[in-house]
Design a protein around this motif. Structure first.
Motif, PDB file in Angstrom:
ATOM      1  N   GLU A 170      33.796  18.457  47.453  1.00 19.51           N
ATOM      2  CA  GLU A 170      34.048  18.948  48.805  1.00 19.51           C
ATOM      3  C   GLU A 170      32.719  19.184  49.539  1.00 19.51           C
ATOM      4  OE1 GLU A 170      36.473  22.555  51.064  1.00 19.51           O
ATOM      5  OE2 GLU A 170      36.449  22.503  48.881  1.00 19.51           O
ATOM      6  N   ALA A 171      31.763  19.770  48.854  1.00 18.16           N
ATOM      7  CA  ALA A 171      30.454  20.000  49.448  1.00 18.16           C
ATOM      8  C   ALA A 171      29.763  18.673  49.754  1.00 18.16           C
ATOM      9  CB  ALA A 171      29.581  20.847  48.519  1.00 18.16           C
ATOM     10  N   LEU A 172      29.838  17.719  48.846  1.00 15.47           N
ATOM     11  CA  LEU A 172      29.234  16.409  49.078  1.00 15.47           C
ATOM     12  C   LEU A 172      29.826  15.725  50.302  1.00 15.47           C
ATOM     13  CD1 LEU A 172      28.875  14.942  45.474  1.00 15.47           C
ATOM     14  CD2 LEU A 172      27.025  15.375  47.095  1.00 15.47           C
ATOM     15  N   ALA A 173      31.138  15.828  50.455  1.00 10.81           N
ATOM     16  CA  ALA A 173      31.796  15.207  51.610  1.00 10.81           C
ATOM     17  C   ALA A 173      31.319  15.846  52.907  1.00 10.81           C
ATOM     18  CB  ALA A 173      33.311  15.307  51.474  1.00 10.81           C
ATOM     19  N   ARG A 174      31.281  17.162  52.951  1.00 12.82           N
ATOM     20  CA  ARG A 174      30.829  17.865  54.166  1.00 12.82           C
ATOM     21  C   ARG A 174      29.362  17.557  54.455  1.00 12.82           C
ATOM     22  NH1 ARG A 174      33.966  22.411  55.980  1.00 12.82           N
ATOM     23  NH2 ARG A 174      32.348  22.654  57.554  1.00 12.82           N
ATOM     24  N   ALA A 175      28.538  17.585  53.425  1.00 10.19           N
ATOM     25  CA  ALA A 175      27.118  17.278  53.620  1.00 10.19           C
ATOM     26  C   ALA A 175      26.947  15.827  54.066  1.00 10.19           C
ATOM     27  CB  ALA A 175      26.337  17.542  52.339  1.00 10.19           C
ATOM     28  N   GLY A 176      27.763  14.938  53.524  1.00 12.95           N
ATOM     29  CA  GLY A 176      27.696  13.533  53.921  1.00 12.95           C
ATOM     30  C   GLY A 176      27.970  13.346  55.403  1.00 12.95           C
ATOM     31  N   GLU A 177      28.944  14.080  55.923  1.00 19.77           N
ATOM     32  CA  GLU A 177      29.230  14.031  57.361  1.00 19.77           C
ATOM     33  C   GLU A 177      28.033  14.557  58.150  1.00 19.77           C
ATOM     34  OE1 GLU A 177      32.791  16.296  58.047  1.00 19.77           O
ATOM     35  OE2 GLU A 177      33.977  15.042  56.685  1.00 19.77           O
ATOM     36  N   ARG A 178      27.498  15.644  57.699  1.00 21.56           N
ATOM     37  CA  ARG A 178      26.379  16.293  58.398  1.00 21.56           C
ATOM     38  C   ARG A 178      25.124  15.421  58.403  1.00 21.56           C
ATOM     39  NH1 ARG A 178      24.851  22.540  57.258  1.00 21.56           N
ATOM     40  NH2 ARG A 178      23.415  22.804  58.990  1.00 21.56           N
ATOM     41  N   LEU A 179      24.889  14.709  57.311  1.00 22.93           N
ATOM     42  CA  LEU A 179      23.643  13.957  57.142  1.00 22.93           C
ATOM     43  C   LEU A 179      23.773  12.480  57.483  1.00 22.93           C
ATOM     44  CD1 LEU A 179      22.495  15.618  53.795  1.00 22.93           C
ATOM     45  CD2 LEU A 179      21.869  16.259  56.142  1.00 22.93           C
ATOM     46  N   ALA A 180      24.948  12.040  57.892  1.00 20.57           N
ATOM     47  CA  ALA A 180      25.184  10.619  58.192  1.00 20.57           C
ATOM     48  C   ALA A 180      24.216  10.080  59.242  1.00 20.57           C
ATOM     49  CB  ALA A 180      26.628  10.404  58.635  1.00 20.57           C
ATOM     50  N   ILE A 181      23.804  10.907  60.171  1.00 17.60           N
ATOM     51  CA  ILE A 181      22.912  10.456  61.237  1.00 17.60           C
ATOM     52  C   ILE A 181      21.540  10.015  60.711  1.00 17.60           C
ATOM     53  CG2 ILE A 181      24.034  11.855  63.012  1.00 17.60           C
ATOM     54  CD1 ILE A 181      21.687  13.835  62.781  1.00 17.60           C
ATOM     55  N   PHE A 182      21.205  10.381  59.490  1.00 15.92           N
ATOM     56  CA  PHE A 182      19.906  10.026  58.925  1.00 15.92           C
ATOM     57  C   PHE A 182      19.951   8.721  58.129  1.00 15.92           C
ATOM     58  CE2 PHE A 182      19.930  14.637  59.469  1.00 15.92           C
ATOM     59  CZ  PHE A 182      18.841  14.768  60.329  1.00 15.92           C
ATOM     60  N   GLY A 183      21.113   8.085  58.074  1.00 12.97           N
ATOM     61  CA  GLY A 183      21.243   6.799  57.403  1.00 12.97           C
ATOM     62  C   GLY A 183      20.808   6.836  55.953  1.00 12.97           C
ATOM     63  N   ASP A 184      20.072   5.795  55.541  1.00 11.79           N
ATOM     64  CA  ASP A 184      19.692   5.676  54.129  1.00 11.79           C
ATOM     65  C   ASP A 184      18.535   6.588  53.731  1.00 11.79           C
ATOM     66  OD1 ASP A 184      17.626   4.329  55.383  1.00 11.79           O
ATOM     67  OD2 ASP A 184      17.950   2.434  54.322  1.00 11.79           O
ATOM     68  N   ARG A 185      18.037   7.408  54.661  1.00 13.56           N
ATOM     69  CA  ARG A 185      17.032   8.417  54.286  1.00 13.56           C
ATOM     70  C   ARG A 185      17.671   9.532  53.470  1.00 13.56           C
ATOM     71  NH1 ARG A 185      14.807  10.752  59.359  1.00 13.56           N
ATOM     72  NH2 ARG A 185      13.642  12.063  57.898  1.00 13.56           N
ATOM     73  N   ALA A 186      18.999   9.681  53.582  1.00 18.76           N
ATOM     74  CA  ALA A 186      19.737  10.697  52.820  1.00 18.76           C
ATOM     75  C   ALA A 186      20.570   9.993  51.752  1.00 18.76           C
ATOM     76  CB  ALA A 186      20.637  11.504  53.747  1.00 18.76           C
ATOM     77  N   VAL A 187      20.251  10.259  50.504  1.00 19.15           N
ATOM     78  CA  VAL A 187      20.963   9.685  49.369  1.00 19.15           C
ATOM     79  C   VAL A 187      21.682  10.830  48.668  1.00 19.15           C
ATOM     80  CG1 VAL A 187      20.738   8.451  47.185  1.00 19.15           C
ATOM     81  CG2 VAL A 187      19.194   7.914  49.101  1.00 19.15           C
ATOM     82  N   LEU A 188      23.018  10.786  48.648  1.00 18.89           N
ATOM     83  CA  LEU A 188      23.789  11.872  48.044  1.00 18.89           C
ATOM     84  C   LEU A 188      24.384  11.417  46.722  1.00 18.89           C
ATOM     85  CD1 LEU A 188      25.613  13.268  51.203  1.00 18.89           C
ATOM     86  CD2 LEU A 188      23.275  13.649  50.400  1.00 18.89           C
ATOM     87  N   LEU A 189      24.219  12.268  45.708  1.00 19.37           N
ATOM     88  CA  LEU A 189      24.679  11.959  44.352  1.00 19.37           C
ATOM     89  C   LEU A 189      25.531  13.095  43.821  1.00 19.37           C
ATOM     90  CD1 LEU A 189      21.227  10.824  42.876  1.00 19.37           C
ATOM     91  CD2 LEU A 189      23.025   9.344  43.819  1.00 19.37           C
ATOM     92  N   LYS A 190      26.576  12.749  43.092  1.00 16.93           N
ATOM     93  CA  LYS A 190      27.411  13.764  42.451  1.00 16.93           C
ATOM     94  C   LYS A 190      26.810  14.079  41.090  1.00 16.93           C
ATOM     95  CE  LYS A 190      32.152  15.001  41.416  1.00 16.93           C
ATOM     96  NZ  LYS A 190      32.122  15.546  40.117  1.00 16.93           N
ATOM     97  N   GLY A 191      26.559  15.349  40.859  1.00 17.33           N
ATOM     98  CA  GLY A 191      26.026  15.754  39.569  1.00 17.33           C
ATOM     99  C   GLY A 191      25.506  17.172  39.606  1.00 17.33           C
ATOM    100  N   ASP A 192      25.184  17.671  38.452  1.00 14.26           N
ATOM    101  CA  ASP A 192      24.682  19.025  38.258  1.00 14.26           C
ATOM    102  C   ASP A 192      23.156  18.993  38.230  1.00 14.26           C
ATOM    103  OD1 ASP A 192      23.811  21.450  36.892  1.00 14.26           O
ATOM    104  OD2 ASP A 192      25.906  21.714  36.319  1.00 14.26           O
ATOM    105  N   PHE A 193      22.519  19.964  38.870  1.00 11.11           N
ATOM    106  CA  PHE A 193      21.054  19.966  38.910  1.00 11.11           C
ATOM    107  C   PHE A 193      20.445  20.048  37.519  1.00 11.11           C
ATOM    108  CE2 PHE A 193      21.918  24.534  39.401  1.00 11.11           C
ATOM    109  CZ  PHE A 193      21.047  25.089  38.469  1.00 11.11           C
ATOM    110  N   ALA A 194      21.179  20.558  36.556  1.00 12.75           N
ATOM    111  CA  ALA A 194      20.662  20.624  35.188  1.00 12.75           C
ATOM    112  C   ALA A 194      20.459  19.230  34.602  1.00 12.75           C
ATOM    113  CB  ALA A 194      21.604  21.435  34.299  1.00 12.75           C
ATOM    114  N   GLU A 195      21.121  18.236  35.182  1.00 14.87           N
ATOM    115  CA  GLU A 195      20.991  16.848  34.727  1.00 14.87           C
ATOM    116  C   GLU A 195      20.351  15.981  35.798  1.00 14.87           C
ATOM    117  OE1 GLU A 195      25.013  17.020  34.141  1.00 14.87           O
ATOM    118  OE2 GLU A 195      24.794  18.107  32.276  1.00 14.87           O
TER     119      GLU A 195
END
Length: 124
Positions: free
Chosen positions: A56-81
């Protein structure tokens, strides 16, 4: 976008420490609603890698950051990994890492998230 999941705090301090520039790649290991990520991208960071395990957070952030195109790369995962997530995406090196380890307003107000003291609900 103040009605987002979370309004980030300490943005000025994050900018000072991570020193965004067009040649820099920064990993936001706790992307959440994308507030810090948006600030970093607006400040000129060349590439932002956003990592979160919450779809859910990734989806919302993806909408918010879409204007930056490929400068924003979003990945699903835990920061521990984060190492494995970066490697799996072909990213060998980052110039800075941000981990916002607090809780967000969204987590505290949405009962279904499991953190609210005012609302009951089962975490989804």
């Amino acid at each position: 976008m103040s009605e987002s999941f979370h309004d980030p705090v300490m943005v000025a301090e994050v900018m000072e420490i991570l020193a965004p520039g067009p040649e820099r790649t920064v990993l936001d290991g706790t992307l959440g609603g994308g507030g810090h990520a948006e600030a970093l991208l607006r400040a000129g960071v060349g590439r932002l890698i956003g990592l979160d395990r919450d779809e859910e957070a990734l989806a919302r952030a993806g909408e918010r950051l879409a204007i930056f195109g490929d400068r924003a790369v979003l990945l699903k995962g835990d920061f521990a990994e984060m190492g494995a997530a970066l490697e799996g995406s072909g990213i060998e090196l980052v110039d800075g890492i941000l981990l916002d380890l607090g809780v967000s307003r969204h987590q505290l107000t949405a009962g279904r998230r499991g953190f609210s003291l005012r609302r009951t609900g089962r975490w989804t």
